[in-house]
Structures are given as C-alpha cells and as structure tokens.
Write an enzyme that holds these catalytic residues in place. Structure first.
Site, PDB file in Angstrom:
ATOM      1  N   TYR A   1       0.876  -1.170   0.000  1.00 25.39           N
ATOM      2  CA  TYR A   1       0.000   0.000   0.000  1.00 25.39           C
ATOM      3  C   TYR A   1       0.916   1.223   0.000  1.00 25.39           C
ATOM      4  O   TYR A   1       1.439   1.628   1.030  1.00 25.39           O
ATOM      5  CB  TYR A   1      -0.927  -0.020   1.213  1.00 25.39           C
ATOM      6  CG  TYR A   1      -1.802   1.203   1.360  1.00 25.39           C
ATOM      7  CD1 TYR A   1      -2.364   1.824   0.239  1.00 25.39           C
ATOM      8  CD2 TYR A   1      -2.078   1.754   2.611  1.00 25.39           C
ATOM      9  CE1 TYR A   1      -3.172   2.938   0.366  1.00 25.39           C
ATOM     10  CE2 TYR A   1      -2.891   2.871   2.746  1.00 25.39           C
ATOM     11  CZ  TYR A   1      -3.428   3.456   1.633  1.00 25.39           C
ATOM     12  OH  TYR A   1      -4.224   4.582   1.751  1.00 25.39           O
TER      13      TYR A   1
ATOM     14  N   ASP B   1      -2.287  -1.233  -4.028  1.00 25.82           N
ATOM     15  CA  ASP B   1      -2.623   0.148  -4.364  1.00 25.82           C
ATOM     16  C   ASP B   1      -1.312   0.911  -4.434  1.00 25.82           C
ATOM     17  O   ASP B   1      -0.721   1.250  -3.407  1.00 25.82           O
ATOM     18  CB  ASP B   1      -3.548   0.712  -3.282  1.00 25.82           C
ATOM     19  CG  ASP B   1      -3.853   2.190  -3.468  1.00 25.82           C
ATOM     20  OD1 ASP B   1      -3.370   2.780  -4.460  1.00 25.82           O
ATOM     21  OD2 ASP B   1      -4.556   2.757  -2.614  1.00 25.82           O
TER      22      ASP B   1
END
Length: 252
Positions: free
Chosen positions: A105, A144
């Site tokens: 992330y 992400d």
C-alpha cells in the site's frame, strides 16, 4: 492460479458491504488487501483453507495490509529490506517455491504534495528491494500503488497533471520500476484499453460516470510475462472506493 488485490478502505466496513460474498465467489489462490484500517484483535475472519498474514499500522484506523493464501509460504517478512520497522503496515512479502509475492500500500503524497519527497524515497527503496528479490527468484508485486502511470490510466489527465498520484515524479518512478525488469500485467494484456479504472472519488455520481483512475496493479517480473493468462478489473464490485483487480497466470 488466480490472485486478487483490493484496497478495501477499511476491512470492517467492507465486510458489512459484501466482502466475504465476493471472497468466497472468487475462490482465489491468493487474496491481498490494503488499507485494512484496524489493529490486531479488532476482527476475526473465518476464511477456511487460507493462511492469514496481517501487517498492522501503529496508528489506529490507518493503513495496514493483509494476505490470505491457500498456499503455505516458505517465509514471511514485513517492511523493505533492512527497513523491518514499518510503523504504517504497508508491506508484506511471502516467499513461495518459485516466486516472491509482495503486497504493498504505497504512501499517498497528499493533496498538497506535503509527502511527495517521502513518497519518492519510498519508491527508490521499494525498487531496490524488488530488484534484490528478483535476482533470487521472480517477483509478483500487487496493491494500491497510488499512481496513474499513463494518461490512459485516468479519465481527466490534463486537469490532474501535477496532482497527487499523477505528478511527473511519481509517474517517473513507475517508469523506472518497469524499466528495471518488471511489467504492468494489465497493460501487457490490454495495452490500449481505455476507461479501465480501479478507484473513484466518493463525490456525487463520479463512479456512476466512470470518472476514475487505475492505481491498483499487478506488476510482475518480466521473466513471468509468458505465464500471464489474463488481467481483470472488477469495477462492478462495490464495498470500497477501489475495486478488486485480478491476475490469472500459470505460476507454479
């Protein structure tokens, strides 16, 4: 093999919005999530047949990653290389027999770009780490990554140029990563597919009108390209401001 990555924007909230229904329907071999937004003991997921690995942020209700896998890994590590102290819970690496899986992330550089310099340092450390792993065995990076790499990867490229997630610097770091021996699996399969996005603002009717960004990825070592079968974006799946992305591949 079927692998899925999803920024759930709070796993407790996402579970209430159908996460487990999607999880069971997909029956993935490996399922990675980002932005779990919880601490240890705040949720118990009964995922029969899966090993669970969590990396919690020190700050409550912030960041965090997890991996659920049917395949038992040879080893598990958190953080990047010597940066094992990883207070924001952003990275988990699983080692399997023939590859590494790295769930990430990536830090957001923030609306005013206050965190851009930190973000760029992060990118350099991550690329070095991935290259080190890749010298041992191939790597699958997912998560992400908080950047739309090319203009085709977001709806309004011109008006967003220089904004967080679409700065020249952030896009350049993605280019550097790909040049160092890695491939964006979605663009490998669909080099010219437009309007394929994985994140939408919560502003009124933005998702309805598909005004989005593609910032969730499966990046793989170039030596794995021949094994990629398909890459999908499940934009129909709700429950978060992101949607899941999927990689099908003939990995051992």
């Amino acid at each position: 093999m079927k692998l899925i990555s999803w920024n759930v924007n709070g796993i407790r909230a996402c579970v209430k919005k159908g996460f487990l229904d999607y999880f069971r329907e997909m029956d993935a071999d490996i399922f990675c999530i980002q932005e779990t937004k919880l601490q240890e003991g705040q949720i118990e997921l009964e995922l029969n047949g899966y090993y669970q690995f969590w990396n919690y942020a020190h700050k409550k209700g912030y960041s965090g990653t997890a991996i659920f896998t049917k395949i038992k890994p040879l080893s598990v590590s958190y953080g990047v290389g010597e940066f094992q102290e990883e207070p924001e819970g952003r990275i988990i690496t699983l080692e399997f027999e023939s590859y590494y899986l790295v769930n990430v992330y990536t830090p957001n550089s923030q609306r005013d770009l206050a965190r851009l310099s930190y973000r760029l340092e992060w990118e350099d450390r991550l690329r070095e780490y991935l290259s080190t792993l890749d010298n041992i065995k191939p790597v699958i990076l997912c998560g992400d990554l908080n950047v739309a790499h090319q203009e085709i990867d977001l709806r309004n490229a011109k008006s967003n140029l220089g904004n967080s997630g679409f700065t020249i610097e952030e896009r350049g770091k993605m280019t550097d990563l790909l040049k160092s021996g890695f491939v964006d699996s979605f663009r490998w399969i669909y080099p010219e597919r437009a309007e394929a996005y994985s994140w939408w603002s919560y502003m009124n009717k933005v998702r309805e009108r598909n005004i989005g960004w593609r910032i969730d990825y499966f990046i793989v070592s170039s030596k794995l390209c021949s094994l990629i079968e398909d890459a999908e974006i499940h934009s129909h799946v709700l429950g978060s401001d992101h949607c899941p992305v999927l990689l099908k591949a003939a990995f051992a």
